[in-house]
Design an enzyme around this catalytic site. Structure first.
Site, PDB file in Angstrom:
ATOM      1  N   HIS A   1       0.844  -1.197   0.000  1.00 24.12           N
ATOM      2  CA  HIS A   1       0.000   0.000   0.000  1.00 24.12           C
ATOM      3  C   HIS A   1       0.883   1.252   0.000  1.00 24.12           C
ATOM      4  O   HIS A   1       0.669   2.178  -0.794  1.00 24.12           O
ATOM      5  CB  HIS A   1      -0.900  -0.012   1.232  1.00 24.12           C
ATOM      6  CG  HIS A   1      -1.659   1.262   1.454  1.00 24.12           C
ATOM      7  ND1 HIS A   1      -2.774   1.608   0.710  1.00 24.12           N
ATOM      8  CD2 HIS A   1      -1.459   2.286   2.325  1.00 24.12           C
ATOM      9  CE1 HIS A   1      -3.227   2.787   1.129  1.00 24.12           C
ATOM     10  NE2 HIS A   1      -2.447   3.218   2.107  1.00 24.12           N
TER      11      HIS A   1
ATOM     12  N   ASP B   1     -10.604   2.192   8.187  1.00 26.06           N
ATOM     13  CA  ASP B   1     -10.202   3.580   8.416  1.00 26.06           C
ATOM     14  C   ASP B   1     -10.646   4.417   7.203  1.00 26.06           C
ATOM     15  O   ASP B   1      -9.867   4.701   6.303  1.00 26.06           O
ATOM     16  CB  ASP B   1      -8.670   3.615   8.589  1.00 26.06           C
ATOM     17  CG  ASP B   1      -8.147   5.009   8.824  1.00 26.06           C
ATOM     18  OD1 ASP B   1      -8.882   5.831   9.391  1.00 26.06           O
ATOM     19  OD2 ASP B   1      -6.987   5.272   8.441  1.00 26.06           O
TER      20      ASP B   1
HETATM   21 CA    CA Z   1      -5.132   4.129   7.755  1.00 29.89          CA
END
Ligand code: CA
Length: 427
Positions: free
Chosen positions: A131, A230
């Site tokens: 990521h 998130d």
């Molecule tokens: Ca995050």
């Protein structure tokens, strides 16, 4: 080196709660995750353990004296292990305590499940190296990973007050954004609302301020692991994040799953941890033989997207990504605890660490829409013909996680579900 098998993890165990014996159940007797539930909106939260499609009320079963789960999660490892053993023995086929435990069961379908404990501080890490690389490429094509990434577990302090229970909706955030060709920023509803596939690490035992937790002791301070989304507003984030990191682009909502799967239950799914050839060895406070031998945890992860049209048609949604914690994470849970306290920072019982987005190595394993759509440039085609780049009002994201290994019972994390509501316009 494999740790000795805990009795409560014995794959041969079966429960008199029939639904727990189904091979597809997330909550067989080998799991026994802890959380909070209540019978009505206005009743008090109780401590529960998931078993099959039921919840065991620990107080009614005579296993705890009160409903204070933050007190329970700070128990010493041997005490919490003994509690898990007692729960396991009472739920086993043939248990003499069946009658008492049966009176303490309530179906999951009739209770509300909450945030699993009172969350004090929330730190969001950034352990997903695939990521970090993919996001870095969107900003810095030639130099995606910053030079500190392989040395220091990167994190920032998030907002605990807006962590919400699975099943909850949240309003699309307003924020200050600036289009690249605009002269000045403006306030708008986020048009690039995204998810982040993460795990939540719940701290059980605190440390005294000024006293670092060594990597050898780190896991004694961790109670369990949840799923964690998130939510992120990429357009707000892009304008606000320099130089101190994300702020309003993250603090409007994060969703946590209701069940804390204990490290004890995850024991059969531990793996060795290593780094690619040529990467630096961690500094000594982040390195140990035990961490190399068994620091990683093999948790399979899925991201599901359900649009309003799918929901209306009774369609559960599409899987838009699959990933794995052990493959995605550059740092282990123990390393995060040791690093967080190196400077003497005091962790509290009920602190939450977000892992960071857990994207796998391949593009289709990405744990966020900004990666899956190349920053919004490429739409995702859904099975019913709908298209998405970022999230639209009414969309639900459902995270799922489970562990499988030959010779052991599959255990799961349940689900972490959140729905995007329209921007708040007043009442
Ligand atoms: Ca995050």
């Amino acid at each position: 080196m494999a740790a000795p098998l805990l009795d409560a993890n014995d794959p041969a165990l079966e429960s008199w709660v029939e639904s727990a014996n189904a091979a597809s159940s997330d909550f067989p007797i080998q799991n026994l995750p802890f959380g909070r539930f209540r019978r009505q909106d206005d009743s008090a939260w109780c401590i529960g353990v998931a078993i099959g499609d039921q919840v065991l009320d620990l107080r009614r079963a005579g296993l705890v004296e009160n409903h204070d789960i933050n007190r329970l999660i700070r128990l010493k490892p041997e005490t919490r292990q003994a509690l898990r053993q007692a729960i396991s023995e009472g739920l086993r086929t043939g248990s003499a305590q069946r009658e008492k435990f049966e009176a303490a069961l309530v179906p999951q379908s009739v209770v509300m499940l909450g945030v699993p404990c009172d969350i004090h501080d929330y730190t969001d890490f950034y352990v997903g190296i695939h990521h970090a690389t993919a996001i870095g490429k969107q900003f810095r094509p030639d130099n995606p990973l910053l030079p500190n990434y392989k040395w220091v577990p990167i994190g920032y302090h998030g907002r605990a007050s807006t962590i919400v229970a699975s099943g909850t909706g949240f309003h699309r955030p307003l924020g200050q954004t600036k289009a690249p060709d605009a002269q000045e920023p403006a306030v708008n509803p986020s048009a690039r609302l995204d998810l982040e596939l993460e795990l939540g690490i719940i701290i059980g035992r605190p440390n005294a301020q000024g006293v670092p937790i060594s990597i050898a002791q780190a896991e004694e301070h961790v109670f369990g692991i949840t799923l964690f989304n998130d939510w992120s507003a990429r357009d707000i984030q892009a304008w606000e994040y320099q130089p101190l990191g994300p702020f309003l682009s993250k603090s409007f909502a994060s969703t946590i799953s209701p069940w804390m799967v204990t490290l004890d239950a995850l024991e059969p799914f531990r793996k060795s941890w290593s780094r690619p050839e040529g990467d630096p060895r961690p500094l000594p406070y982040l390195d140990s033989k035990a961490n190399s031998d068994r620091g990683a945890i093999d948790i399979q992860l899925e991201v599901w997207l359900q649009t309003p049209r799918m929901a209306a048609a009774g369609h559960a949604g599409d899987v838009i990504s699959r990933s794995n914690f052990a493959e995605a994470a550059y740092w282990t849970v123990a390393q995060l605890v040791a690093h967080h306290t190196l400077n003497g920072c005091a962790l509290q019982s009920g602190d939450l660490f977000g892992s960071g987005t857990l994207s796998g190595p391949r593009p289709e394993q990405a744990g966020s829409l900004t990666e899956l759509t190349l920053g919004g440039k490429q739409q995702i085609a859904l099975s019913n013909g709908e298209l998405r780049t970022f999230l639209q009002d009414g969309d639900s994201i459902i995270l799922k996680g489970f562990c499988e290994r030959p010779g052991f019972r599959r255990i799961g994390f349940g689900e972490c579900r959140g729905t995007v509501l329209p921007v708040y316009r007043g009442t």
